[in-house]
Design a protein around this motif. Structure first.
Motif, PDB file in Angstrom:
ATOM      1  N   HIS A  55      29.673  21.865 -16.107  1.00  0.00           N
ATOM      2  CA  HIS A  55      30.187  23.009 -15.344  1.00  0.00           C
ATOM      3  C   HIS A  55      31.686  23.223 -15.575  1.00  0.00           C
ATOM      4  O   HIS A  55      32.324  24.018 -14.890  1.00  0.00           O
ATOM      5  CB  HIS A  55      29.899  22.846 -13.849  1.00  0.00           C
ATOM      6  CG  HIS A  55      30.388  21.548 -13.264  1.00  0.00           C
ATOM      7  ND1 HIS A  55      31.692  21.306 -12.983  1.00  0.00           N
ATOM      8  CD2 HIS A  55      29.696  20.429 -12.910  1.00  0.00           C
ATOM      9  CE1 HIS A  55      31.827  20.098 -12.473  1.00  0.00           C
ATOM     10  NE2 HIS A  55      30.626  19.540 -12.414  1.00  0.00           N
ATOM     11  N   SER A  71      24.917  22.040  -8.645  1.00  0.00           N
ATOM     12  CA  SER A  71      24.068  20.844  -8.527  1.00  0.00           C
ATOM     13  C   SER A  71      23.064  20.726  -9.665  1.00  0.00           C
ATOM     14  O   SER A  71      22.630  19.620  -9.992  1.00  0.00           O
ATOM     15  CB  SER A  71      23.336  20.847  -7.177  1.00  0.00           C
ATOM     16  OG  SER A  71      22.549  22.031  -7.041  1.00  0.00           O
ATOM     17  N   ASP A 125      27.460  26.779  -6.716  1.00  0.00           N
ATOM     18  CA  ASP A 125      26.617  25.605  -6.590  1.00  0.00           C
ATOM     19  C   ASP A 125      26.300  25.122  -8.004  1.00  0.00           C
ATOM     20  O   ASP A 125      25.636  25.804  -8.792  1.00  0.00           O
ATOM     21  CB  ASP A 125      25.320  25.986  -5.858  1.00  0.00           C
ATOM     22  CG  ASP A 125      24.400  24.793  -5.641  1.00  0.00           C
ATOM     23  OD1 ASP A 125      24.581  23.766  -6.327  1.00  0.00           O
ATOM     24  OD2 ASP A 125      23.492  24.900  -4.794  1.00  0.00           O
ATOM     25  N   LYS A 134      31.640  23.977  -6.875  1.00  0.00           N
ATOM     26  CA  LYS A 134      32.819  24.238  -7.693  1.00  0.00           C
ATOM     27  C   LYS A 134      33.556  25.426  -7.103  1.00  0.00           C
ATOM     28  O   LYS A 134      32.953  26.468  -6.824  1.00  0.00           O
ATOM     29  CB  LYS A 134      32.399  24.536  -9.138  1.00  0.00           C
ATOM     30  CG  LYS A 134      33.546  24.917 -10.063  1.00  0.00           C
ATOM     31  CD  LYS A 134      33.037  25.095 -11.485  1.00  0.00           C
ATOM     32  CE  LYS A 134      34.172  25.468 -12.427  1.00  0.00           C
ATOM     33  NZ  LYS A 134      33.727  25.502 -13.837  1.00  0.00           N
ATOM     34  N   ARG A 191      30.366  17.619  -2.959  1.00  0.00           N
ATOM     35  CA  ARG A 191      29.175  18.300  -2.445  1.00  0.00           C
ATOM     36  C   ARG A 191      28.482  19.127  -3.524  1.00  0.00           C
ATOM     37  O   ARG A 191      27.752  20.060  -3.225  1.00  0.00           O
ATOM     38  CB  ARG A 191      29.583  19.167  -1.246  1.00  0.00           C
ATOM     39  CG  ARG A 191      29.893  18.296  -0.029  1.00  0.00           C
ATOM     40  CD  ARG A 191      30.898  18.921   0.914  1.00  0.00           C
ATOM     41  NE  ARG A 191      31.185  17.973   2.007  1.00  0.00           N
ATOM     42  CZ  ARG A 191      32.044  16.943   1.885  1.00  0.00           C
ATOM     43  NH1 ARG A 191      32.686  16.744   0.737  1.00  0.00           N
ATOM     44  NH2 ARG A 191      32.239  16.128   2.901  1.00  0.00           N
ATOM     45  N   GLU A 192      28.771  18.771  -4.787  1.00  0.00           N
ATOM     46  CA  GLU A 192      28.189  19.429  -5.955  1.00  0.00           C
ATOM     47  C   GLU A 192      28.453  20.931  -5.944  1.00  0.00           C
ATOM     48  O   GLU A 192      27.598  21.736  -6.268  1.00  0.00           O
ATOM     49  CB  GLU A 192      26.684  19.145  -6.051  1.00  0.00           C
ATOM     50  CG  GLU A 192      26.361  17.668  -6.243  1.00  0.00           C
ATOM     51  CD  GLU A 192      24.891  17.425  -6.468  1.00  0.00           C
ATOM     52  OE1 GLU A 192      24.105  17.619  -5.506  1.00  0.00           O
ATOM     53  OE2 GLU A 192      24.534  17.076  -7.616  1.00  0.00           O
TER      54      GLU A 192
END
Length: 583
Positions: free
Chosen positions: A294, A289, A287, A279, A276-277
């Motif tokens: 990342h 995304s 988020d 972390k 769901r993008e």
């Protein structure tokens, strides 16, 4: 800090060594004292150190001699008579007796015949074929010892939940008393209520981390500092390691989720987040995304949660998952589908169906046990003393005439109480699955718990057949402590839980979650498998004195680890429904 569990451990060691030395009578006295010391509701050492030695007179089974030993241990850290006995019998009695079939007397005999003192000595003798040459032993015993050595070594490194959690409660109370601490909670396996733990993990939220670490290390209950730094410290309290980690309050929820675990749950949840993008880590939910790399920074991306643990799950569109469920047994899928169980709580339990009195091996009469059950607010309470049978040590099992006599006495007590007092028995499931009760006794009793106490090294197929035969007996209401295991002592029966549960569901027999912290039998995954087959459970304490009715705490959380709701637990039902279920 000398805990009640530590004191009890010394007297259990005393009893084992005396038994290994073939001393009669005294071992039973020390075991009874150990049980009562362990269950005593206040820290005995604290009272003794404060000069209140009169408290020792309040402990059943503790006479002048044992009281003197308690004072000696609190003041000096050892008991001279025990140390002398250990010099005479220099054997690691706790490790050796974790081997299935090796009790104190066997350990003593192996020392006298072969000089065996440790698990390593035992393994060496077994591999050399020396044990089968000792009178009373044989190739099968020697093979059993070899097969159980790994188990004995593994369990020796873990503490019982029932010993670690009370200490954790003391640690929480101390940290909560510090002005600088804004939030505090246990983490790790102890927060998931696993039956054994490696250590006590505690997390504190504070803006003054170094000050809190310093205060923790200086806590008067700490016996030794293991290590400490600006954000964490490890100490030893009694025989248990306690690890403290401090974090800023804004990251407390993220750290709590991360350090509670389990590892499998966290990995599955992180993968769920990645899809769901998002972390997840100990600093928050981010988020990512719009972030290409990342992995280079733990705090990269837009932080959307972390102050509360519930927020970490909400960031993924999930409800908060109770810690007991976090074992990667389908809980994330259930949360996503809105199908998490409505877990039972302490308030749901209405009675106890498996307890003992001095009629068999309990430590008090029926009336004080009933008083304690009433004080807990129970609607009903059952006496289930031992019947005669295999595995009942010391001749404490009741004959059929004694069971009928006790049932009459229970009826008299019940007639004068608001709580309903049920007449029961803990029958013995013999090696073939029979319970050995006559029709007259069965008809005279309200509840029959049947439990295995002997032949606990049967192979899985034989053990399963045996237990299935017991639950299919129309007289049996509850199969007590199905495996017969003792945590950190013996592994008990290995059996097919699914097959047993299916038979129990078909027969209308409940499987017990025995709440004694040394048993916790059934365990979480076995409870889950039982409920999936449509069977019910009973959460019983196996209490031998009033104070141990409080063991229900451990059974409730064990049942919660198995996804149990109130409707799944027969002693969460009202009396009318319970009586309709019983034989």
């Amino acid at each position: 800090m000398v805990t009640n569990a530590e004191l009890a451990g010394r007297f259990e060691e005393f009893a084992d060594l005396l038994e290994a030395d073939e001393v009669e009578y005294k071992p039973r006295a020390y075991r009874r004292a150990a049980e009562n010391v362990r269950a005593f509701p206040v820290p005995i050492a604290d009272r003794v150190e404060a000069g209140d030695e009169d408290v020792l007179q309040e402990i059943d089974g503790v006479g002048d001699a044992i009281a003197g030993k308690i004072v000696e241990y609190v003041e000096t850290g050892e008991i001279e008579e025990l140390e002398a006995l250990k010099e005479e019998l220099p054997i690691d009695i706790a490790d050796l007796t974790r081997i299935e079939g090796v009790g104190p007397k066997t350990a003593g005999k192996l020392y006298r015949e072969l000089g065996i003192e440790t698990l390593d000595d035992l393994e060496e003798a077994a591999e050399a074929g020396e044990i089968q040459e000792v009178k009373g032993f044989g190739p099968k015993t020697e093979e059993n010892i070899r097969e159980n050595l790994e188990f004995a070594r593994q369990v020796g490194q873990r503490q019982l939940l029932g010993e670690g959690r009370p200490l954790a409660d003391d640690v929480l109370a101390f940290l909560e008393s510090l002005d600088a601490v804004e939030r505090v909670e246990v983490a790790g396996s102890i927060r998931r209520w696993r039956e054994t733990i490696g250590d006590v993990d505690v997390l504190a939220g504070t803006e003054a981390g170094e000050d809190v670490v310093e205060a923790f290390v200086d806590w008067e209950s700490v016996d030794a500092e293991i290590e400490s730094g600006p954000s964490k410290a490890s100490v030893r309290v009694g025989e248990i390691r306690v690890d403290l980690r401090v974090v800023v309050p804004g990251e407390f929820g993220a750290a709590l989720q991360y350090f509670t675990g389990s590892k499998d749950h966290n990995v599955r949840l992180r993968n769920y987040a990645i899809d769901r993008e998002m972390k997840l880590n100990e600093y928050g939910a981010f988020d990512v995304s719009d972030v290409e790399d990342h992995e280079s920074d733990q705090r990269v991306g837009e932080r959307v949660a972390g102050e509360t643990e519930a927020g970490m799950y909400e960031a993924l569109g999930l409800p908060w998952i109770p810690p007991e469920l976090r074992e990667d047994r389908g809980e994330i899928d259930a949360a996503e589908a809105g199908e998490l169980p409505d877990l039972l709580t302490r308030e749901d339990v209405r009675g106890d169906l498996h307890t003992h009195t001095e009629w068999s091996d309990g430590n008090t009469s029926i009336e004080p046990m009933v008083d304690a059950a009433e004080a807990l607010g129970y609607d009903y309470y059952a006496v289930a003393d031992h019947a005669e049978g295999p595995g009942i040590v010391g001749g404490v099992g009741l004959s059929e005439d004694e069971l009928l006599e006790q049932a009459e006495r229970i009826r008299e007590i019940d007639a004068n109480r608001e709580i309903t007092v049920l007449a029961g028995v803990e029958a013995n499931v013999d090696a073939e699955g029979e319970i050995g009760l006559s029709a007259d006794v069965i008809d005279a009793l309200d509840v029959i718990v049947a439990s295995p106490h002997s032949a606990l090294s049967q192979d899985a197929e034989t053990a399963t057949e045996r237990l299935v035969r017991a639950v299919e007996n129309p007289a049996v209401d509850v199969l007590g402590h199905p495996s017969g295991r003792l945590l950190n002592e013996r592994s008990g029966l290995d059996f097919d839980v699914t097959r047993l549960a299916r038979a129990a569901a078909d027969s209308g027999t409940a499987l017990e979650v025995n709440s004694d912290p040394r048993r916790l039998d059934l365990w979480g995954s076995a409870v889950q498998a039982t409920l999936e087959e449509g069977a019910t459970i009973a959460i019983d304490t196996d209490a031998h004195q009033p104070a141990t009715l409080e063991f229900v705490r451990w059974g409730i959380h064990t049942a919660r680890r198995g996804w149990a709701e109130p409707a799944d637990v027969i002693n969460c039902w009202d009396l009318e429904d319970l009586q309709a279920f019983l034989h």
